[in-house]
Motif scaffolding. Structure first.
Motif, PDB file in Angstrom:
ATOM      1  N   LYS A  68       0.872  -1.176   0.000  1.00 16.26           N
ATOM      2  CA  LYS A  68       0.000   0.000   0.000  1.00 16.26           C
ATOM      3  C   LYS A  68       0.915   1.234   0.000  1.00 16.26           C
ATOM      4  CE  LYS A  68      -3.626   2.696   0.997  1.00 16.26           C
ATOM      5  NZ  LYS A  68      -4.623   3.100  -0.005  1.00 16.26           N
ATOM      6  N   PRO A  69       1.407   1.625  -1.178  1.00 16.18           N
ATOM      7  CA  PRO A  69       2.399   2.711  -1.248  1.00 16.18           C
ATOM      8  C   PRO A  69       1.915   3.995  -0.601  1.00 16.18           C
ATOM      9  CG  PRO A  69       2.216   1.587  -3.367  1.00 16.18           C
ATOM     10  CD  PRO A  69       1.096   1.066  -2.515  1.00 16.18           C
ATOM     11  N   TYR A  71       2.164   7.606  -1.045  1.00 18.68           N
ATOM     12  CA  TYR A  71       2.526   8.574  -2.073  1.00 18.68           C
ATOM     13  C   TYR A  71       2.517   9.980  -1.482  1.00 18.68           C
ATOM     14  CZ  TYR A  71       1.774   4.775  -5.416  1.00 18.68           C
ATOM     15  OH  TYR A  71       1.851   3.591  -6.106  1.00 18.68           O
ATOM     16  N   LYS A 233       4.686   6.555 -10.607  1.00 18.76           N
ATOM     17  CA  LYS A 233       4.835   6.800  -9.172  1.00 18.76           C
ATOM     18  C   LYS A 233       5.055   5.514  -8.383  1.00 18.76           C
ATOM     19  CE  LYS A 233      -0.166   7.130  -8.132  1.00 18.76           C
ATOM     20  NZ  LYS A 233      -1.187   8.015  -7.514  1.00 18.76           N
ATOM     21  N   ARG A 234       4.552   4.367  -8.877  1.00 11.66           N
ATOM     22  CA  ARG A 234       4.815   3.097  -8.201  1.00 11.66           C
ATOM     23  C   ARG A 234       6.309   2.793  -8.231  1.00 11.66           C
ATOM     24  NH1 ARG A 234       3.264  -0.749  -4.454  1.00 11.66           N
ATOM     25  NH2 ARG A 234       4.205  -2.746  -5.004  1.00 11.66           N
ATOM     26  N   TRP A 235       6.958   3.029  -9.345  1.00 12.86           N
ATOM     27  CA  TRP A 235       8.403   2.816  -9.442  1.00 12.86           C
ATOM     28  C   TRP A 235       9.150   3.754  -8.502  1.00 12.86           C
ATOM     29  CZ3 TRP A 235      10.033   2.147 -15.293  1.00 12.86           C
ATOM     30  CH2 TRP A 235       9.300   1.092 -15.856  1.00 12.86           C
TER      31      TRP A 235
END
Length: 500
Positions: A68-69, A71, A233-235
């Protein structure tokens, strides 16, 4: 009232409990699951503590869940944001219908005959006792008493005319504008409270018996902000998480390998941040990482010292009087409010008393297995995070390990898993004996032990633990597995031997 039965019961609805529950709910959706929480809200530590400035002391890229990043360009998150993050995660993974609030757990008894746990809990809103049974318990209740912190009595404190409070019981809407505040302590809580109160208070004084190591760190992740312009943004999140884990580990290892050099560098760092402060206030009497390093986002703590809004005093308390604190040196600290940031009261496993067939389990005579299970205690997981890295790193790989354990048991028809020490690995070394803050030293006699070698040793090493918990075989020759019929046969045999 009949007992409610579940395949798995998780104790605690904080970061650890919710994170572990997400793993299990996702990978074992067929298993019935309940999360028992003492309080009336989820969030654990981050819902309990409400003092000014409450925030994480680890970066959120590695402190949050990897599934669950988080951000955000902000490195250290505020308490309300973390509470929202926990609730949002629970909702996203469908955990709300599994939560049961207001339950003060008393005992958990393992029945060798029934091959299950029976938990007794007081439902505080109704005053009634409720009973639950389950096949497996995962205790995520943390390591300290949620009812109260560590609060020593000070001579003469009854004569003080102002207010004395502990951060764990911070009054709602406390008014401190224009008042003189003394914060007793030098740990992470004090380092957070001092700059947060300094803007409104007339003066904030941090009174410490001995200094701590404090690092000023950027509170904006500019590297991730730049990468976010060119990468998904996941990277960016995954790169930040890996980078921060490696940096934290490298810092810890460097401090362990070159303690004198690290000590000198950190003391110089603190003095440069606040050159107007006598260096003796920045000279701890222990080596770096014997206790956790304190973080000052954007150097806010040092800025409050440089501005004159806050000050540091290193001394011992002689007594309280009507208007403040008299120190051993004879100096007097005037105060309207005294904040006793004196630490936590360690309480393992949420105060749950473990029993096996009605006999109490002596935890201080048991080894910790992979820092996840307890020697000779069947079907019982214990999630305890890191002291030298973000707490939740251990919780995440611990949750993954438990999911692998459940899968292994299901594949082979096993119903019971017990960690058994067959090679006399026991030592009288506690699981946290190498960690030296006051609240841990005060609780040394309550801790499980650790053994001479893995898997009975507590490494506090994320890389080694990740390999052991996520990659190595579950069946390692130390865990003893039984099917229901085997366990019942053993119980019958033991009962026959006891009466023969």
């Amino acid at each position: 009232m009949s007992a409610e039965h579940y395949d798995i019961i998780i104790i605690g609805a904080g970061l650890s409990g919710v994170g572990t529950a997400c793993r299990i709910a996702q990978q074992h959706p067929d298993k019935s699951l309940a999360i028992l929480e003492r309080r009336d809200r989820m969030g654990g530590t981050w819902d309990l503590f409400r003092y000014p400035g409450i925030r994480s002391d680890s970066d959120m890229a590695s402190f949050g869940y990897n599934f669950k990043p988080w951000y955000s360009d902000t490195v250290l998150a505020k308490g309300p944001d973390i509470r929202h993050y926990v609730k949002e995660t629970a909702e996203e993974f469908g955990l709300y219908d599994k939560l049961k609030f207001g339950l003060k757990l008393d005992t958990a008894n393992w029945s060798s005959t029934d091959q299950r746990w029976t938990l007794s809990a007081l439902h505080e809103p109704s005053g009634k006792t409720r009973t639950f049974t389950c096949n497996f318990i995962v205790n995520c209740a943390g390591y300290y008493n949620f009812d109260h912190g560590y609060r020593p009595h000070f001579d003469g404190e009854e004569s003080f005319k102002g207010e004395i409070l502990h951060p764990q019981q911070w009054p709602e809407n406390l008014e401190y504008t224009g008042k003189k505040v003394v914060v007793i302590g030098s740990g992470a809580t004090a380092i957070t409270v001092v700059p947060a109160m300094a803007d409104k208070a007339a003066k904030v004084t941090m009174l410490q018996r001995s200094p701590s190591y404090i690092m000023a760190m950027p509170d904006t992740d500019k590297i991730s902000m730049f990468l976010g312009k060119i990468l998904p943004k996941r990277w960016v999140f995954l790169l930040a998480r890996k980078r921060n884990i490696l940096i934290q580990r490298a810092l810890y290892l460097a401090c362990q390998r070159w303690p004198e050099r690290a000590r000198k560098l950190l003391i110089n760092h603190m003095h440069k941040q606040a050159p107007n402060v006598d260096i003796r206030h920045f000279t701890p009497d222990y080596m770096p990482w014997d206790q956790r390093l304190c973080a000052a986002p954007d150097g806010d703590f040092f800025e409050s010292l440089k501005s004159g809004k806050a000050e540091m005093v290193t001394d011992h308390i002689e007594r309280f009087d009507e208007t403040g604190i008299v120190l051993k040196s004879g100096e007097h600290l005037d105060a309207d409010i005294i904040v006793a940031a004196t630490g936590l009261d360690v309480q393992l496993m949420g105060g749950l008393k473990l029993e096996m067939d009605g006999v109490p389990v002596p935890l201080t005579q048991k080894l910790s297995y992979k820092s996840i299970m307890i020697q000779d205690v069947p079907n019982y997981g214990w999630i305890f995070g890191y002291t030298n890295a973000p707490w939740t790193l251990k919780c995440d790989i611990g949750g993954q390990y438990l999911c692998r354990l459940f899968e292994h048991m299901d594949e082979h028809g096993f119903t019971v898993a017990t960690a058994v020490d067959e090679h006399n690995s026991w030592t009288d070394t506690g699981v946290l004996d190498n960690f030296a803050p006051g609240y841990i030293r005060r609780a040394a006699d309550r801790m499980p032990r650790q053994g001479k070698a893995p898997p009975w040793q507590v490494t506090m090493h994320y890389g080694k633990d990740k390999k052991m918990l996520v990659e190595d075989p579950v069946d390692d020759g130390v865990l003893v597995f039984q099917t229901g019929s085997e366990a019942a046969a053993k119980t019958d045999s033991d009962q026959w031997a006891a009466t023969a």
